[in-house]
Design a protein around this motif. Sequence first.
Motif, PDB file in Angstrom:
ATOM      1  N   SER A   1      -3.333   7.213  14.119  1.00 57.28           N
ATOM      2  CA  SER A   1      -2.671   6.525  12.869  1.00 57.28           C
ATOM      3  C   SER A   1      -2.289   7.440  12.065  1.00 57.28           C
ATOM      4  CB  SER A   1      -4.128   5.540  12.259  1.00 57.28           C
ATOM      5  OG  SER A   1      -4.540   4.468  13.106  1.00 57.28           O
TER       6      SER A   1
ATOM      7  N   GLY B   1      -0.118   4.135  15.182  1.00 62.22           N
ATOM      8  CA  GLY B   1      -1.682   3.623  15.210  1.00 62.22           C
ATOM      9  C   GLY B   1      -1.919   2.495  14.232  1.00 62.22           C
ATOM     10  N   HIS B   2      -1.607   3.011  13.038  1.00 56.14           N
ATOM     11  CA  HIS B   2      -1.910   2.304  11.776  1.00 56.14           C
ATOM     12  C   HIS B   2      -1.386   0.851  11.988  1.00 56.14           C
ATOM     13  CE1 HIS B   2      -2.850   0.706   7.648  1.00 56.14           C
ATOM     14  NE2 HIS B   2      -1.644   0.684   7.718  1.00 56.14           N
TER      15      HIS B   2
ATOM     16  N   VAL C   1      -3.810  -0.873  14.702  1.00 52.90           N
ATOM     17  CA  VAL C   1      -5.117  -1.369  13.967  1.00 52.90           C
ATOM     18  C   VAL C   1      -5.101  -2.624  13.133  1.00 52.90           C
ATOM     19  CG1 VAL C   1      -6.623  -0.473  12.430  1.00 52.90           C
ATOM     20  CG2 VAL C   1      -5.981   1.119  13.784  1.00 52.90           C
TER      21      VAL C   1
END
Length: 301
Positions: A105, A110-111, A114
């Motif tokens: 992230s 990745g964020h 998520v």
Amino acid sequence: MKEVSRLETQKSFASNQEFGTLYLVPTPIGNLDDMTFRAINILKEVDLIAAEDTRNTAKLLNHFEINTRQESFHEHNSHSKIPELVNKLKTGMTIAQVSDAGMPSISDPGHDLVNACIEQHISVVPLPGANAGITALIASGINPQPFTFYGFLPRKGKEQKDALKELAQKPESLILYEAPHRLKETLKVLATAFSDERQAVLCRELTKRHEEFIRGSFSQLVEWSQETEIRGEFVIIIDGNDHPSVGVIDSENDAVAGLSVREQVDYFVEAGLKVNDAIKKVAKLHDVKKQLIYREYHQLD
């Protein structure tokens, strides 16, 4: 009217999980011995590893004899890959997301993954581990708290200029990342935006054999970069601004409007700047060479 989101609670290890779990697994930033026992076990136990670069992650997996299947997940395929990964998690699969180095992230997609999982009520479980920014900060000698982590500066001129204008005013320590081929130019830009005398530390090749910390003012660091062959990834730790000026350039123009050059320099000196830094600021406000402001301020012929 904007819809108000409802309160949600994630119990990461509840026994009645409806879906699979997304694990965010940090990987070493250099030294493989920094891999944790828990991270190794998770990578062995999950059904799938979503890796930023499968070739790079394969080296790590081979070292620890991990045979879990990988799929590529990076900024160039994230738009199509995120729905695929979410659907797999909803079928009950467990997935570990890893970056090439450090925490997921941070400077990777990745964020977005998520957030997609959170929207679908899929548990997201983070593991602690290596992080280049914090590792550099605690050994830099610069005040470790408070700090602002920024990462890589924008590359486009106006976006970069706007970011630097804001960052230069911050009283907390700053953490930036930079690639070796851009370091020399970035240091010149930072010296202009933050002043030649602002203290900073270049942290190179963290946790590796050639780990190095170069501490000094921006003027010294620029000189060092011109005389050195630049190799390795860098974290730049910058000392906070002890005397932030009254505001950014637009409000500064308003504050000194109608004042003589000497009065403008004195204004910024009273705000906490050294005379030379105040001269540079006035020159920047008027978009002229600092030598002109210097000569007028000191009444030189």
